[in-house]
Design a protein around this motif. Structure first.
Motif, mmCIF file in Angstrom:
data_model
loop_
_atom_site.group_PDB
_atom_site.id
_atom_site.type_symbol
_atom_site.label_atom_id
_atom_site.label_comp_id
_atom_site.label_asym_id
_atom_site.label_seq_id
_atom_site.Cartn_x
_atom_site.Cartn_y
_atom_site.Cartn_z
ATOM 1 N N THR A 32 0.816 -1.225 0.000
ATOM 2 C CA THR A 32 0.000 0.000 0.000
ATOM 3 C C THR A 32 0.846 1.269 0.000
ATOM 4 O O THR A 32 0.341 2.335 0.334
ATOM 5 C CB THR A 32 -0.900 0.047 1.247
ATOM 6 N N ASN A 34 2.745 4.433 -1.568
ATOM 7 C CA ASN A 34 2.979 5.309 -2.710
ATOM 8 C C ASN A 34 4.439 5.732 -2.769
ATOM 9 O O ASN A 34 4.988 5.955 -3.849
ATOM 10 C CB ASN A 34 2.090 6.548 -2.580
ATOM 11 N N ASP A 55 4.058 7.062 2.778
ATOM 12 C CA ASP A 55 2.790 7.647 2.345
ATOM 13 C C ASP A 55 2.050 6.540 1.601
ATOM 14 O O ASP A 55 2.626 5.866 0.750
ATOM 15 C CB ASP A 55 3.044 8.848 1.426
ATOM 16 N N ASP A 56 0.768 6.325 1.947
ATOM 17 C CA ASP A 56 0.053 5.200 1.349
ATOM 18 C C ASP A 56 -0.658 5.625 0.067
ATOM 19 O O ASP A 56 -0.547 6.776 -0.381
ATOM 20 C CB ASP A 56 -0.874 4.534 2.375
ATOM 21 N N THR A 57 -1.375 4.667 -0.524
ATOM 22 C CA THR A 57 -1.985 4.959 -1.821
ATOM 23 C C THR A 57 -3.277 5.770 -1.683
ATOM 24 O O THR A 57 -3.909 6.089 -2.680
ATOM 25 C CB THR A 57 -2.208 3.656 -2.622
ATOM 26 N N ASN A 58 -3.658 6.105 -0.444
ATOM 27 C CA ASN A 58 -4.628 7.191 -0.240
ATOM 28 C C ASN A 58 -3.896 8.527 -0.132
ATOM 29 O O ASN A 58 -4.526 9.546 0.096
ATOM 30 C CB ASN A 58 -5.410 7.017 1.068
ATOM 31 N N ARG A 59 -2.555 8.477 -0.190
ATOM 32 C CA ARG A 59 -1.665 9.608 0.048
ATOM 33 C C ARG A 59 -1.826 10.139 1.472
ATOM 34 O O ARG A 59 -1.735 11.342 1.729
ATOM 35 C CB ARG A 59 -1.882 10.721 -0.992
ATOM 36 N N ARG A 60 -1.994 9.171 2.427
ATOM 37 C CA ARG A 60 -1.966 9.539 3.840
ATOM 38 C C ARG A 60 -0.553 9.319 4.342
ATOM 39 O O ARG A 60 0.087 8.326 3.972
ATOM 40 C CB ARG A 60 -2.948 8.672 4.639
ATOM 41 N N TYR A 95 -1.779 12.863 11.009
ATOM 42 C CA TYR A 95 -0.717 12.465 10.074
ATOM 43 C C TYR A 95 0.600 12.516 10.816
ATOM 44 O O TYR A 95 0.712 13.145 11.886
ATOM 45 C CB TYR A 95 -0.659 13.363 8.826
#
Ligand code: BMA
Length: 320
Positions: A32, A34, A55-60, A95
């Motif tokens: 997951t 990014n 940073d994940d693929t939700n861009r969190r 975050y």
């Protein structure tokens, strides 16, 4: 402990040099992720551990623990770090990014840019990189680049930080603060401002502490990032400074030239182009070797190498 190392290439003119197999951590190491960058590592057991900005693929923006035998090949946990123990007012996760880790006395302390009504400095400790005990945020928002010294100074915890704004801050000085207990911070002192454009442009817009300072007999060696505001956006390079051992808000020397700036493809191309952002070093005092971990283009993680005494000499020789 054998830290990652590669000898200086014969053709290398710089004080530090890049690992030939950069980047060491690809952006999609996790199912997951990014991007994995601006991350911190330390010696742990018979190898190394770290806290990674993923940073994940939700861009969190999340923090993940990771482990390695050689400091180069990393196993990063798929699940992000869940902090425990803090007042619910503080522990609600928004975050977290740009972690630093240091060993002080009997435990590892983690600091990071923590979302709490804007960015501020989050703090936690761990002994096993499994359970992370969250402490109070060190400062009011807005602040970034909270970096602990690796030992108490004059009996108190000591931290560098960079007061900021709530966005992509166009200014930034490094300050020093101290604490008797890792909770109450005060005695704030100014350390360094951005340099004059005409003197050292790579560090003329804002600066921030990078990895935890390294103790040498010439002072604390601080590797710090500096930003140039170009017509095409911010450019993040890094250089070095020497801070007084007992009064670290006093800057003894500061490099005019950078140690490293975005020049390779993986530093110039990515989610945020032209960013080299160091957050950790591994130091072998017996050989003087230093391995520097730095984020590249807000996308991947790389390694550079150098000798502490050569970086100290460079800092003194080129001081502005
Ligand atoms: C800073 C931080 C860093 C990032 C840099 C470049 O403000 O957010 O994490 O590497 O910007 O985007």
């Amino acid at each position: 402990m054998i830290i990652p190392w590669e000898d200086r290439p014969v053709s290398e003119k710089g004080v530090i040099w890049r690992y030939s197999a950069n980047p060491i951590i690809p952006r999609d190491l996790l199912s997951t992720s990014n991007s994995i960058f601006n991350s911190a590592v330390v010696p742990f057991g018979d190898g190394f551990a770290g806290v990674f900005r993923c940073d994940d693929t939700n861009r969190r923006m999340r923090l993940h623990a990771g482990f390695s035998r050689d400091g180069i090949r990393w196993r990063i946990e798929e699940d992000d770090i869940r902090l425990t123990g803090a007042d619910p007012e503080v522990s609600a996760w928004v975050y977290g990014y740009d972690p630093r880790v240091v060993w002080i006395d009997d435990r590892y302390y983690v600091t990071w840019c923590n979302g709490y009504h804007g960015p501020t400095i989050g703090c936690a400790w761990t002994t096993d990189f499994k359970v992370f005990h969250q402490l109070e945020n060190a400062f009011l928002p807005f602040n970034r680049n909270g970096v602990l010294f690796p030992r108490k100074i004059n009996g108190r915890f000591a931290m560098l930080s960079r007061p900021s704004d709530n966005g992509h801050t166009p200014f930034g000085d490094i300050f020093y603060s101290e604490s008797p207990d890792m909770e109450l911070w005060g005695r704030h002192r100014h350390v360094m401002s951005p340099a004059k454009f005409e003197q050292s442009a790579w560090q003329c817009t804002k600066i921030g502490a990078g990895p935890a300072p390294i103790e040498t007999n010439e002072g604390w060696l601080l590797i710090f990032h500096g930003v140039l505001a170009s017509c095409n956006g911010f450019v993040y390079s890094f250089g070095s400074a020497l801070l007084d051992l007992n009064e670290p808000w006093k800057t003894l020397a500061r490099s005019g030239p950078y140690l490293l700036s975005p020049q390779r493809d993986y530093e110039c191309v990515g989610d945020v182009p032209n960013v080299t952002f160091p957050c950790a070093t591994l130091h072998d005092p017996d050989t003087g070797r230093l391995a520097i971990y730095y984020g590249c283009a807000d996308t991947v993680t790389s390694l550079a190498f150098g000798y502490v005494n050569e970086i100290v000499e460079f800092t003194k020789k080129t001081t502005i």
